[in-house]
Design an enzyme around this catalytic site. Sequence first.
Site, PDB file in Angstrom:
ATOM      1  CE  LYS A 101     -47.158 -17.181 -94.103  1.00  0.00           C
ATOM      2  NZ  LYS A 101     -46.008 -17.990 -94.508  1.00  0.00           N
ATOM      3  N   GLY A 162     -36.636 -18.726 -95.248  1.00  0.00           N
ATOM      4  CA  GLY A 162     -35.688 -19.510 -96.036  1.00  0.00           C
ATOM      5  C   GLY A 162     -34.258 -19.544 -95.520  1.00  0.00           C
ATOM      6  CB  ALA A 188     -40.318 -17.447 -91.425  1.00  0.00           C
ATOM      7  N   GLY A 189     -37.961 -19.582 -90.833  1.00  0.00           N
ATOM      8  CA  GLY A 189     -36.635 -19.644 -90.239  1.00  0.00           C
ATOM      9  C   GLY A 189     -36.212 -20.993 -89.695  1.00  0.00           C
ATOM     10  CB  ALA A 210     -42.059 -23.677 -96.474  1.00  0.00           C
ATOM     11  CB  SER A 211     -37.116 -23.476 -96.963  1.00  0.00           C
ATOM     12  OG  SER A 211     -37.759 -22.410 -97.598  1.00  0.00           O
TER      13      SER A 211
END
Lengths: 261, 79
Positions: A101, A162, A188-189, A210-211
């Site tokens: 990645k 995040g 992301a986001g 992820a987050s």
Amino acid sequence: MADMSLPPLQIGGYSLESRLIMGTGGITDLAALEAALVQSGTTLTTVAMRRYSPETKTSVFSMLERLGIDVLPNTAGCYTVRDTLLTAELAREALETDLIKVEVIADEHTLLPDVIETLEATEQLAERGFTPLVYTTDDPAAARRLESAGAAAVMPLGSPIGTGLGILNPHNIELICSRASVPVVLDAGIGTASEAAAAIELGCDAVLVASAVTRAQDPTAMAEGMRLAVEAGFHSARAGRIPKRQHALASSPMEGRIDLT
Amino acid sequence: MPTVRINDENVTFNEGATVVDAVAQTTGRELTAEGKPADGGRLGVAVALAEEVVPRSRWAGVELSEGDQLEIVTAVQGG
């Protein structure tokens, strides 16, 4: 009942079984992380490459290996082509995978991708035989340039890493997807499940989360939500939605109504 | 006896020590000459010497020299 299982996604020479790619950062409790990963049904999960320390040992790698989840090393923390290439080479050697990645950020406050460095790194990594999955902005022109440079998948952000702000420019994401000839992964986001479903409905082939999971109050419950959202988005995208209309369109017949005088 | 920098810390080895010894010392694992854990499994570790990756197959053939800069890395949580 019809077989509605999702087909695997081909990324370069790699066959991705689950369209929900997970991250492992943002959670300290490894048992909770393991429970969330298992619940998500993910088959590919990101890790970062860092100096070996007695505290970290190789616990994440061992855990993923035990769970049968493939690793997707990232180049998080890299700012230049030079450190990206060395990090990728170390990841390939340590983890025995060509997948990488590519994540080259511009500064630590926004964590936004530096597209110029990213493009150069992608080209060189592709030449060196890597399968680059490339984190980028939601710029459709940049996505096409990365594809030409050898990206096996382009991974535009919905919003900064995040933030949980969701997909700030759905039109751009849709445009990227409609013109891409490599898979598009929304990266992301994402903050909640409806946004993962929306990403797939916009045309994305997979999402990376992820987050949103690891920092949720109940990571396992959110992992389940994300798994279902990706499936829901896939089916509704494939189903062909109704056109939007200005005025109502009755779905019950007007004939045969009772007549009260 | 060469002193080398591993992940920004000085470590001193016996004459003739190789990259395998450096990795074994850092990870606390017993390694074969091929750089694999003696107790099986995968090590999940890579080494860079002077900003170049040293493939596992060459670890045993690279002797440590005074002042060598080694990075020994592994996968951690992230992304």
